[in-house]
Design an enzyme around this catalytic site. Structure first.
Site, short mmCIF file in Angstrom:
data_model
loop_
_atom_site.label_atom_id
_atom_site.label_comp_id
_atom_site.label_asym_id
_atom_site.label_seq_id
_atom_site.Cartn_x
_atom_site.Cartn_y
_atom_site.Cartn_z
CG HIS A 22 -0.25 0.02 2.53
ND1 HIS A 22 0.16 -1.14 3.16
CD2 HIS A 22 0.13 1.05 3.35
CE1 HIS A 22 0.74 -0.84 4.30
NE2 HIS A 22 0.75 0.50 4.44
CE1 TYR B 112 2.00 4.82 11.17
CE2 TYR B 112 1.01 5.68 9.15
CZ TYR B 112 1.07 4.72 10.15
OH TYR B 112 0.21 3.65 10.13
N PRO C 46 14.18 37.25 -40.53
CG PRO C 46 12.68 37.05 -42.30
CD PRO C 46 13.70 36.28 -41.54
N GLY D 170 9.32 39.96 -38.01
CA GLY D 170 7.96 39.47 -38.14
C GLY D 170 7.80 38.00 -38.43
CB CYS D 171 10.02 35.27 -39.37
SG CYS D 171 11.47 35.25 -38.29
N GLY D 172 8.40 35.52 -36.29
CA GLY D 172 7.95 34.77 -35.12
C GLY D 172 9.05 34.37 -34.16
#
Length: 317
Positions: free
Chosen positions: A78, A116, A193, A195-197
């Site tokens: 258990h 315990y 470049p 704006g590509c993420g």
């Protein structure tokens, strides 16, 4: 209609006060068990799936948690566990952790329950720090700092204490806090470049984040897992960039002190390749390239590993 005489039966369709009270008593819902922060549980014959689910428990949910695996007197395996939650919960909420387990509100101190649950020596999980007796909030905040928890977490969990003793807790963190770095910080460079993420890719990377701003100071740095150097074009001193991207102990300046740099990942985004960040007449750019573990470049509609033809020097060696 005349009122009922004492001892007479009520008119048909009516219920006596005594009978109505008995009916209400019979249909009354049992009172909801009060929510509590400290619970213990036993789960007999745990499955591999149930044991594996312990990996999903979040340290942010607990002041302390411990789960041990035992075998009972009758030979029944258990799990014996104890949780000290940060938020009070009722039994149905605890069933989300272990549906089959028998849950009870815990007695004794956190340390009693720790002993315990670990008595057979096979501990599967420990999260957080056991509270000692009637430890004060200040003592718990100090223990959290000693355990290496981020100051933002300490401030969130002990807000009133932090307002009163924030400076002392920060000083304690500086004196005994984070261990110096003894691993290589992973360096990921993303170029492409505008704006590509690139910035979105860095922001979506998993882990707590620190954004390094232009300038000398690292104010707000609290050993976050990921450091993001966004839109970079060489504004960090070359020697500083070499040190933070290496594997050896290094401290960074915050106002009034220096703190150990221990972040696991550095992400650098730029419109230019790494060999354009610094003048090779004054800097050994090859030393920077060897510290780069991964270089991603934008290729029409996705990021890909930089081809060898773009690498002026080898990377990751």
């Amino acid at each position: 209609m005349a009122p009922c005489k004492p001892g007479s039966n009520p008119p048909k369709g009516r219920v006596s006060a005594a009978e109505g009270g008995a009916r209400r008593e019979a249909t009354r819902r049992p009172p909801r068990e009060a929510a509590a922060k400290r619970w213990c549980f036993t789960l007999n014959n745990p499955t591999e799936e149930e044991i594996k689910s312990l990996e999903t428990w979040l340290v942010s949910d607990f002041h302390y948690a411990i789960v041990g695996k035992e075998v009972g007197e009758q030979g029944t395996p258990h799990l014996q566990g104890f949780v000290h939650l940060k938020q009070k919960k009722r039994l149905p909420q605890l069933k989300q952790l272990f549906k089959r387990a028998h849950w009870e509100k815990a007695r004794g101190s956190d340390e009693d329950n720790e002993k315990y649950c670990s008595k057979e020596g096979n501990v599967l999980l420990t999260l957080g720090i056991p509270a000692k007796g009637n430890r004060s909030d200040l003592s718990e905040a100090v223990a959290a700092v000693k355990a290496g928890r981020a100051m933002t977490e300490v401030a969130r969990d002990f807000s009133e204490i932090y307002v009163k003793y924030g400076r002392g807790l920060r000083d304690l963190k500086l004196l005994i806090g984070q261990q110096p770095r003894d691993f290589k910080t992973e360096v990921i460079v993303i170029t492409g470049p505008p704006g590509c993420g690139k910035s979105r890719w860095a922001a979506d990377y998993p882990g707590s984040k620190f954004y390094k701003m232009k300038g000398e100071w690292w104010d707000g740095y609290d050993h976050q897992e990921v450091v993001i150097i966004d839109d970079f074009y060489g504004w960090l001193p070359f020697c500083e960039l070499l040190r933070v991207t290496d594997r050896y102990p290094h401290k960074v300046p915050v106002k009034g002190a220096f703190v150990e740099f221990t972040s696991r990942v550095i992400i650098v985004t730029s419109n230019s390749p790494p060999d354009a960040w610094y003048s090779e007449e004054r800097c050994c750019v090859q030393a920077l390239f060897r510290r780069i573990n991964k270089w991603l470049v934008w290729n029409h509609d996705k990021f890909e590993d930089a081809p060898d033809c773009m690498k002026k020097y080898p990377i990751n060696y």
